[in-house]
Design a protein around this motif. Sequence first.
Motif, PDB file in Angstrom:
ATOM      1  N   LEU A  44       0.815  -1.213   0.000  1.00  0.00           N
ATOM      2  CA  LEU A  44       0.000   0.000   0.000  1.00  0.00           C
ATOM      3  C   LEU A  44       0.853   1.270   0.000  1.00  0.00           C
ATOM      4  N   TRP A  45       2.126   1.155   0.347  1.00  0.00           N
ATOM      5  CA  TRP A  45       2.954   2.334   0.564  1.00  0.00           C
ATOM      6  C   TRP A  45       2.987   3.269  -0.648  1.00  0.00           C
ATOM      7  N   GLN A  46       3.328   2.744  -1.833  1.00  0.00           N
ATOM      8  CA  GLN A  46       3.466   3.620  -2.993  1.00  0.00           C
ATOM      9  C   GLN A  46       2.134   4.212  -3.451  1.00  0.00           C
ATOM     10  N   PRO A  47       1.038   3.420  -3.528  1.00  0.00           N
ATOM     11  CA  PRO A  47      -0.251   4.046  -3.865  1.00  0.00           C
ATOM     12  C   PRO A  47      -0.664   5.121  -2.867  1.00  0.00           C
TER      13      PRO A  47
ATOM     14  N   GLU B  87      -9.359   5.310   8.668  1.00  0.00           N
ATOM     15  CA  GLU B  87      -9.608   6.472   7.822  1.00  0.00           C
ATOM     16  C   GLU B  87      -8.279   6.850   7.183  1.00  0.00           C
ATOM     17  N   LEU B  88      -8.292   7.825   6.290  1.00  0.00           N
ATOM     18  CA  LEU B  88      -7.074   8.309   5.647  1.00  0.00           C
ATOM     19  C   LEU B  88      -6.683   9.650   6.245  1.00  0.00           C
ATOM     20  N   ARG B  89      -5.391   9.829   6.443  1.00  0.00           N
ATOM     21  CA  ARG B  89      -4.872  11.068   7.016  1.00  0.00           C
ATOM     22  C   ARG B  89      -3.913  11.689   5.998  1.00  0.00           C
ATOM     23  N   GLN B  90      -4.147  12.940   5.648  1.00  0.00           N
ATOM     24  CA  GLN B  90      -3.340  13.587   4.621  1.00  0.00           C
ATOM     25  C   GLN B  90      -1.948  13.911   5.126  1.00  0.00           C
ATOM     26  N   ASP B  91      -0.959  13.829   4.218  1.00  0.00           N
ATOM     27  CA  ASP B  91       0.433  14.090   4.566  1.00  0.00           C
ATOM     28  C   ASP B  91       0.661  15.588   4.736  1.00  0.00           C
ATOM     29  N   ARG B  92       1.203  15.976   5.871  1.00  0.00           N
ATOM     30  CA  ARG B  92       1.627  17.362   6.070  1.00  0.00           C
ATOM     31  C   ARG B  92       3.086  17.519   5.680  1.00  0.00           C
ATOM     32  N   GLU B  93       3.874  16.503   5.974  1.00  0.00           N
ATOM     33  CA  GLU B  93       5.258  16.427   5.522  1.00  0.00           C
ATOM     34  C   GLU B  93       5.407  15.119   4.744  1.00  0.00           C
ATOM     35  N   GLU B  94       6.386  15.082   3.886  1.00  0.00           N
ATOM     36  CA  GLU B  94       6.552  13.904   3.043  1.00  0.00           C
ATOM     37  C   GLU B  94       7.146  12.748   3.852  1.00  0.00           C
ATOM     38  N   PRO B  95       6.362  11.701   4.120  1.00  0.00           N
ATOM     39  CA  PRO B  95       6.906  10.557   4.865  1.00  0.00           C
ATOM     40  C   PRO B  95       7.826   9.718   3.985  1.00  0.00           C
ATOM     41  N   THR B  96       8.737   9.003   4.608  1.00  0.00           N
ATOM     42  CA  THR B  96       9.689   8.170   3.879  1.00  0.00           C
ATOM     43  C   THR B  96       9.604   6.729   4.364  1.00  0.00           C
ATOM     44  N   LEU B  97      10.212   5.845   3.593  1.00  0.00           N
ATOM     45  CA  LEU B  97      10.282   4.446   4.015  1.00  0.00           C
ATOM     46  C   LEU B  97      11.057   4.306   5.318  1.00  0.00           C
ATOM     47  N   SER B  98      11.975   5.237   5.558  1.00  0.00           N
ATOM     48  CA  SER B  98      12.712   5.215   6.827  1.00  0.00           C
ATOM     49  C   SER B  98      11.757   5.359   8.003  1.00  0.00           C
ATOM     50  N   ASP B  99      10.752   6.220   7.849  1.00  0.00           N
ATOM     51  CA  ASP B  99       9.745   6.366   8.902  1.00  0.00           C
ATOM     52  C   ASP B  99       8.980   5.062   9.112  1.00  0.00           C
ATOM     53  N   LEU B 100       8.690   4.366   8.009  1.00  0.00           N
ATOM     54  CA  LEU B 100       7.984   3.089   8.112  1.00  0.00           C
ATOM     55  C   LEU B 100       8.846   2.060   8.832  1.00  0.00           C
ATOM     56  N   GLY B 101      10.133   2.040   8.499  1.00  0.00           N
ATOM     57  CA  GLY B 101      11.040   1.109   9.168  1.00  0.00           C
ATOM     58  C   GLY B 101      11.133   1.364  10.660  1.00  0.00           C
ATOM     59  N   GLN B 102      11.131   2.641  11.046  1.00  0.00           N
ATOM     60  CA  GLN B 102      11.170   2.984  12.472  1.00  0.00           C
ATOM     61  C   GLN B 102       9.932   2.470  13.187  1.00  0.00           C
ATOM     62  N   MET B 103       8.776   2.569  12.534  1.00  0.00           N
ATOM     63  CA  MET B 103       7.541   2.095  13.156  1.00  0.00           C
ATOM     64  C   MET B 103       7.563   0.574  13.307  1.00  0.00           C
TER      65      MET B 103
ATOM     66  N   CYS C 177      14.222  -3.962   8.877  1.00  0.00           N
ATOM     67  CA  CYS C 177      13.907  -2.630   9.396  1.00  0.00           C
ATOM     68  C   CYS C 177      15.134  -1.722   9.344  1.00  0.00           C
ATOM     69  N   GLN C 178      16.301  -2.260   9.690  1.00  0.00           N
ATOM     70  CA  GLN C 178      17.518  -1.454   9.654  1.00  0.00           C
ATOM     71  C   GLN C 178      17.813  -0.991   8.230  1.00  0.00           C
ATOM     72  N   GLN C 179      17.640  -1.885   7.270  1.00  0.00           N
ATOM     73  CA  GLN C 179      17.848  -1.508   5.868  1.00  0.00           C
ATOM     74  C   GLN C 179      16.871  -0.414   5.451  1.00  0.00           C
ATOM     75  N   THR C 180      15.628  -0.574   5.875  1.00  0.00           N
ATOM     76  CA  THR C 180      14.597   0.393   5.499  1.00  0.00           C
ATOM     77  C   THR C 180      14.878   1.747   6.135  1.00  0.00           C
ATOM     78  N   ILE C 181      15.290   1.753   7.392  1.00  0.00           N
ATOM     79  CA  ILE C 181      15.587   2.996   8.097  1.00  0.00           C
ATOM     80  C   ILE C 181      16.736   3.734   7.417  1.00  0.00           C
ATOM     81  N   GLN C 182      17.724   2.994   6.941  1.00  0.00           N
ATOM     82  CA  GLN C 182      18.888   3.602   6.322  1.00  0.00           C
ATOM     83  C   GLN C 182      18.681   3.921   4.842  1.00  0.00           C
TER      84      GLN C 182
END
Length: 754
Positions: free
Chosen positions: A160-163, A190-206, A226-231
Amino acid sequence: MADAAKITCPNPNCQAPNPETNRFCQQCGTPVPKRYLWAVGFGKEGYKPGQILAQRYAVKRDRILLDTKPGFTPSFPQDITDAIAPYLRLFPYRLQVPQVYGLLPPHKKNQKEAILLLEQAPILGDRKSSLPNLMPKLGAAWKNATGMRQLNWLWQIAQLWQPFKNAGVATSLLSDELLRVEGPLVRLLELRQDREEPTLSDLGQMWLQWVKEAKPAIAGFLEQLCQQTIQGEVFPEELVAQLDRALFTIGRSQSGTYQIATSTDTGPTRLRNEDACYPSSESFSKIPTGGQALAVVCDGIGGHEGGNVASNLAIETVVAQAQGWQNEPLLLESSNLNALAELEHTVCEANDRISELNDIEGRYDRQRMGTTLVMAAARAHEIYIAHIGDSRVYWITRTGCHQVTLDDDIASREVRLGYALYREALQQLGSGSLVQALGMSSSKSLHPTVQRFVIDEDCIFLLCSDGLSDNDRVEQYWDTEILPVLEGKLDLPTAAANLIEIGNSQNGHDNVTVALVYCRVTGGESTSITSETSSVAELLWTGSTVSPQSETPHPLKTRLLPTQLQKPSLLPLLGGIALLLVLGGALAYLALGKWGDSPILNPAQSPEPKPHSPSLESPVKSSASVPSLSPGSVILVRSSSPKNSAIPKVPLLLYEAPQKQTALGMVPENSVLEIKSKALIEQDRWLKLKLCSIPSAISSDRLPGTYNLIKPSQEGWIRQADLEPYIRQNSIQDSAGLPKCNPGSTSTPLVAPN
């Protein structure tokens, strides 16, 4: 506890009030839907359970409302706002994304905006109770899930990340409050609109916060992933692929058996049956462990001559193509793109056979015979669904029934294009007309949908024609006619026969066809990676494949991608240059008879050798030739309009957004840029760059009057393949230890030019 509300019968000729616990109208017998809605922007007003809003919506609990007049259309917005648009764009993902049902108009003096009402939100309603509940948060359910399910949830989020990023709502995937689960399914509140551009690094941290409670079989793999994604070392498609590999490895310890029951009937009003199915009608088959299940349902286009010919020809073609799958690990191996492409090819092959027959018989326009198609191919822990037209596939588990296909009709097209809400589009004349079906034209204009699902618990997939699905009959009867099969109270053939009877008695306007695929799962609950398979972490994806037909006592161990970028060494390059110089000198000596006659190799005249750097005459053609480009890296680019080159001058341009034609300007030669983020758009890798510094003297040799020069601190996008030829070799460095990207710098670059 909220008081039970009275629901008005949806039958316009009845409209009698019914207790909330009633399944059918107590006066006329019409099914009474219990439609729970999630209110976006609602909750601060202090409404109490039991209140009725807008003379229609009963407050059940905080932000959960019940529509007490389901037979009436809700209020629709006059315009598609920014808050509504993402739901429409993500309509193809409605298995996980709720949809806008309508609006709750402002009904208080201090209320400025209407409230969005979402349907198909993750709300668990009990038919025997009048108090609904939200489904559990993913984080809360994580600890008690199997390793297979934990991977399955993350795999869905990765897909779902890219869509979501394209729709500007990727932040929704970073909220533990919004991520809910219903058995194997991840569902968004629900859907929450992006205020700042999230990155895959943020997903890895979660994800990293869940690793400590991951099952031991997958914990090591997830931590490294996760470490690869964060970096920033993986793209979205690589993240999906690595999770695919892990699912494949864990899935090998899970056994799957299948049962298939089919039935078709002409119906009470039709003269002939234009539907067709595979296996043949009234059949029941059991597929043992390791076998492949295949089920197909086709519905000849009503009113078109030869609909029965088209549906049977489609079945014949699909089954013939499927013979080639039996001895191949196509649906088992982790290279799933091949399986998806194969199924799409099969659908197109059926289309071309029908179209060719239409052309031979001289059929044009509405005289052409055609058919819809849905098919399910299952093996091991996966099931693939392909469809075209308005025949449907439903996924039934112990907790719910979900429509997994999207009708190829005008109403769905209106939603996908962002023109209207689905409930609103259904009100339009001809909303159910098909926009594509097999046999109508060449496969070049055909767009079949192929989906893949991971099976980690017992479930049933129902394939059916619209003779059953019309008027929401599946949603009304799944729990009484299909759920008992999962509970061991009913056999599959009886369930199929009951569904045919419901289609005939409750609808009765068309042929009715059903195919039930019962997936039974055993094992895998405590799958620990054995000594033969070592650990899932060793199967992280690097481009190789692991085929079940090539297993050995010591399976292939794919190297784990490095967790840190390594700076390239100049030693191999300089050594290679030295070797070339020696060989060149020897050849020159043999050809000219002495060293001094060669002006190139004369020590008094020859310049110091320089390390080789790619040129526009021989551009770098693949990312494998260039060090990894990761967020945070700083690069130096060569001239974007080279002199003394036979190749025409091509400016290096940055754009406002991926795939947009609006250029911000041209990058000056010998500029230093920082990679801010990456994105994959339709198989193209894009980089977001920030201009850190430019040389003190900027060459005026550029395309005059066409593009402005990019200024320091400006940011823009560029396709990675377009950038690579301009990167000076060995200039890519991690930003750690280097001066920070200075927005005001216009002098010396961070990395000296070669």
